[in-house]
Design an enzyme around this catalytic site. Structure first.
Site, PDB file in Angstrom:
ATOM      1  N   SER A 128       0.857  -1.186   0.000  1.00 24.81           N
ATOM      2  CA  SER A 128       0.000   0.000   0.000  1.00 24.81           C
ATOM      3  C   SER A 128       0.899   1.244   0.000  1.00 24.81           C
ATOM      4  CB  SER A 128      -0.860  -0.034   1.273  1.00 24.81           C
ATOM      5  OG  SER A 128      -1.970   0.808   1.152  1.00 24.81           O
ATOM      6  N   PRO A 129       0.471   2.318  -0.686  1.00 24.95           N
ATOM      7  CA  PRO A 129       1.337   3.501  -0.720  1.00 24.95           C
ATOM      8  C   PRO A 129       1.579   4.050   0.687  1.00 24.95           C
ATOM      9  CG  PRO A 129      -0.852   3.970  -1.630  1.00 24.95           C
ATOM     10  CD  PRO A 129      -0.768   2.501  -1.431  1.00 24.95           C
ATOM     11  N   CYS A 180       3.727   7.223   2.509  1.00 27.08           N
ATOM     12  CA  CYS A 180       4.602   8.400   2.506  1.00 27.08           C
ATOM     13  C   CYS A 180       5.775   8.165   3.429  1.00 27.08           C
ATOM     14  CB  CYS A 180       3.846   9.626   3.016  1.00 27.08           C
ATOM     15  SG  CYS A 180       2.737  10.325   1.808  1.00 27.08           S
ATOM     16  N   ALA A 190       2.303   8.438  -2.151  1.00 28.75           N
ATOM     17  CA  ALA A 190       1.716   9.612  -2.787  1.00 28.75           C
ATOM     18  C   ALA A 190       2.815  10.537  -3.328  1.00 28.75           C
ATOM     19  CB  ALA A 190       0.867  10.368  -1.771  1.00 28.75           C
ATOM     20  N   GLN A 233       1.355   6.057  -6.710  1.00 32.24           N
ATOM     21  CA  GLN A 233       0.152   6.836  -6.421  1.00 32.24           C
ATOM     22  C   GLN A 233       0.482   8.302  -6.676  1.00 32.24           C
ATOM     23  OE1 GLN A 233      -1.027   7.713  -2.233  1.00 32.24           O
ATOM     24  NE2 GLN A 233      -2.914   6.615  -2.710  1.00 32.24           N
ATOM     25  N   TYR A 290      -7.639  14.420   0.901  1.00 35.64           N
ATOM     26  CA  TYR A 290      -6.825  15.245   0.000  1.00 35.64           C
ATOM     27  C   TYR A 290      -7.719  15.850  -1.089  1.00 35.64           C
ATOM     28  CZ  TYR A 290      -3.118  13.358   2.810  1.00 35.64           C
ATOM     29  OH  TYR A 290      -2.341  13.027   3.893  1.00 35.64           O
ATOM     30  N   ARG A 330      -7.797   5.371  -5.425  1.00 34.50           N
ATOM     31  CA  ARG A 330      -8.038   5.155  -3.991  1.00 34.50           C
ATOM     32  C   ARG A 330      -9.112   6.123  -3.537  1.00 34.50           C
ATOM     33  NH1 ARG A 330      -4.041   3.947   1.071  1.00 34.50           N
ATOM     34  NH2 ARG A 330      -4.419   1.853   0.284  1.00 34.50           N
ATOM     35  N   ARG A 347       1.300  -1.262   7.180  1.00 28.96           N
ATOM     36  CA  ARG A 347       2.170  -1.396   8.344  1.00 28.96           C
ATOM     37  C   ARG A 347       2.765  -2.792   8.493  1.00 28.96           C
ATOM     38  NH1 ARG A 347      -2.162   1.350  12.102  1.00 28.96           N
ATOM     39  NH2 ARG A 347      -3.410   0.271  10.532  1.00 28.96           N
TER      40      ARG A 347
HETATM   41  C1  LIG Z   1       3.764   5.474   7.206  1.00 30.65           C
HETATM   42  C2  LIG Z   1       2.473   5.510   6.435  1.00 30.65           C
HETATM   43  C3  LIG Z   1       2.355   6.334   5.338  1.00 30.65           C
HETATM   44  C4  LIG Z   1       1.180   6.336   4.560  1.00 30.65           C
HETATM   45  N1  LIG Z   1       1.110   7.065   3.396  1.00 30.65           N
HETATM   46  C5  LIG Z   1       0.067   6.907   2.562  1.00 30.65           C
HETATM   47  C6  LIG Z   1       0.104   7.429   1.249  1.00 30.65           C
HETATM   48  O1  LIG Z   1       1.103   7.971   0.769  1.00 30.65           O
HETATM   49  N2  LIG Z   1      -1.019   7.294   0.490  1.00 30.65           N
HETATM   50  C7  LIG Z   1      -2.121   6.620   0.935  1.00 30.65           C
HETATM   51  O2  LIG Z   1      -3.101   6.524   0.208  1.00 30.65           O
HETATM   52  N3  LIG Z   1      -2.141   6.073   2.154  1.00 30.65           N
HETATM   53  C8  LIG Z   1      -1.074   6.161   2.961  1.00 30.65           C
HETATM   54  N4  LIG Z   1      -1.058   5.502   4.157  1.00 30.65           N
HETATM   55  C9  LIG Z   1      -2.171   4.603   4.487  1.00 30.65           C
HETATM   56  C10 LIG Z   1      -1.836   3.165   4.078  1.00 30.65           C
HETATM   57  O3  LIG Z   1      -1.622   3.055   2.683  1.00 30.65           O
HETATM   58  C11 LIG Z   1      -2.941   2.190   4.496  1.00 30.65           C
HETATM   59  O4  LIG Z   1      -4.103   2.487   3.797  1.00 30.65           O
HETATM   60  C12 LIG Z   1      -3.214   2.240   5.996  1.00 30.65           C
HETATM   61  O5  LIG Z   1      -2.008   2.281   6.742  1.00 30.65           O
HETATM   62  C13 LIG Z   1      -4.033   1.035   6.461  1.00 30.65           C
HETATM   63  O6  LIG Z   1      -3.360  -0.156   6.154  1.00 30.65           O
HETATM   64  P1  LIG Z   1      -2.555  -1.021   7.275  1.00 30.65           P
HETATM   65  O7  LIG Z   1      -3.524  -1.320   8.370  1.00 30.65           O
HETATM   66  O8  LIG Z   1      -2.099  -2.269   6.512  1.00 30.65           O
HETATM   67  O9  LIG Z   1      -1.407  -0.204   7.751  1.00 30.65           O
HETATM   68  C14 LIG Z   1       0.090   5.515   4.955  1.00 30.65           C
HETATM   69  C15 LIG Z   1       0.213   4.727   6.093  1.00 30.65           C
HETATM   70  C16 LIG Z   1       1.383   4.683   6.813  1.00 30.65           C
HETATM   71  C17 LIG Z   1       1.485   3.750   8.007  1.00 30.65           C
END
Ligand SMILES: Cc1cc2nc3c(=O)[nH]c(=O)nc-3n(C[C@H](O)[C@H](O)[C@H](O)COP(=O)(O)O)c2cc1C
Length: 357
Positions: free
Chosen positions: A23-24, A26, A58, A100, A182, A230, A324
């Protein structure tokens, strides 16, 4: 033994070797939007770890589209050149490189999270955020400027130019960030969009900005490559954006050439949060898949191999994205393959470490 999680997934001209995507995420570690050694190692490790798809965080379509100064960008050719070795390495490991692209809108011009997400004033090198309406995300964020028709046209052009650059950089899957509060989500949600022109009010007007971006990007993004969007499928707030509207939008997007909806939720306002629990967003992937006949990705609190496998077996999603869990363990896919007895090859360089049972 066959598993769904380790079955290949074809979309347009691309085949993912399994149903696991990074998953994307940042990293807030770029300077002037340029990927550096951190991104090479971070993204490269996840490709080595066996994910079928790696979606780069992103990347801003313009300098004023960033959340923070540390965001990646895809608004110039120097950035394209810096991404090329990263996408080439991902491909060498059998992962499909995705990215993304995003515009932060009113959530822009803030500090990186580990400094504390406070606003960066224009006098301290920040920038003027744009938004559908002049309404702050919260009190200590900068007041955005309401976008004019000319701003809207310019942002659509920036997305289209970014899509062109993504092709040149070697990406094969493109995801438009239209969730998490966003810019595109700000237009979709009545909680942030207070316009009374053709971009505000009715459902048709609120989705017009997103659809304009989809059309502009699809015209540039090659036919053979999949386009993802997304969405925050719900704002979790009465009177906000919700699943029924997401389903309607997914249908429109499908006819405009979007191939998959990546189903997240929330973050349009500080209160816009669901109760986090395993699979808490799977209901959205399931609903959109069933009601809009659209391929979906499930994401959010998916951490176990059998959990991921079951979501696919239930027909709730086509793809599983992990964030994560993959930060904690880049080799999650390889370990999951062992657990489920699926097909996945550890890199030859690491084979002496592979458990045999
Ligand atoms: C460090 C970090 C950075 C993230 N950056 C983005 C991002 O750039 N774009 C996005 O759509 N979601 C972002 N997310 C959300 C994740 O892509 C994901 O949707 C969210 O963490 C839930 O998934 P998980 O439970 O597997 O962590 C970020 C999450 C984390 C932990």
């Amino acid at each position: 033994m066959s598993t769904r999680l380790f079955s290949p997934y074809e979309l347009r001209g691309i085949t993912l070797k399994n149903r696991i995507g990074v998953s994307p995420m940042c990293q807030y570690s770029a300077t002037d939007g340029l990927p550096n050694q951190w991104h090479v190692v971070h993204l490269g490790s996840r490709a080595v770890g066996g994910a079928g798809l790696v979606i780069v965080e992103a990347a801003a379509v313009a300098p004023n589209a960033r959340i923070t100064h540390g965001d990646l960008g895809i608004w110039n050719d120097e950035q394209v050149n810096a991404f090329r070795p990263i996408t080439a390495f991902m491909k060498s490991q059998g992962a499909v490189p995705g990215i993304q692209i995003a515009h932060a809108g009113r959530k822009g011009s803030t500090e990186v999270p580990w400094v504390g997400r406070k606003a960066v004033a224009l006098t301290d090198g920040g920038w003027q955020p744009l938004a559908p309406s002049a309404v702050q995300f919260k009190d200590d964020y900068l007041m955005p400027r309401e976008m004019t028709e000319q701003d809207i046209a310019q942002v659509c052009d920036e997305f289209a130019a970014a899509a062109r650059r993504c092709v040149a950089a070697g990406f094969e899957v493109l995801e438009l960030h239209m969730g998490h509060g966003y810019l595109a989500h700000q237009f979709l949600s009545p909680l942030a969009n207070h316009r009374d022109d053709c971009y505000g009010g009715s459902f048709e007007n609120r989705v017009a900005f997103s659809m304009r971006i989809v059309n502009a990007v699809r015209a540039e993004w090659p036919e053979r490559f999949p386009l993802f969007v997304r969405l925050s499928a719900t704002d979790w707030i009465e009177g906000g954006w919700d699943l029924a509207q997401s389903v309607k939008l997914a249908r429109l997007m499908k006819s405009a050439g979007v191939d998959l909806i990546d189903c997240s939720s929330g973050s349009i306002t500080p209160q816009s949060q669901g109760k986090m629990a395993p699979n808490f967003q799977v209901q959205f992937a399931e609903g959109i898949r069933r009601e809009a006949d659209m391929a979906t990705a499930a994401v959010g609190m998916i951490t176990q191999a059998r959990q991921a496998e079951q979501i696919l077996l239930d027909g709730s999603a086509d793809l599983i994205l992990l964030a994560r869990a993959l930060l904690l363990d880049p080799y999650w896919p390889l370990r999951a393959a062992q657990e489920l007895k699926g097909q996945a090859a550890w890199p030859v360089q690491y084979q002496r470490a592979v458990p045999t049972s």
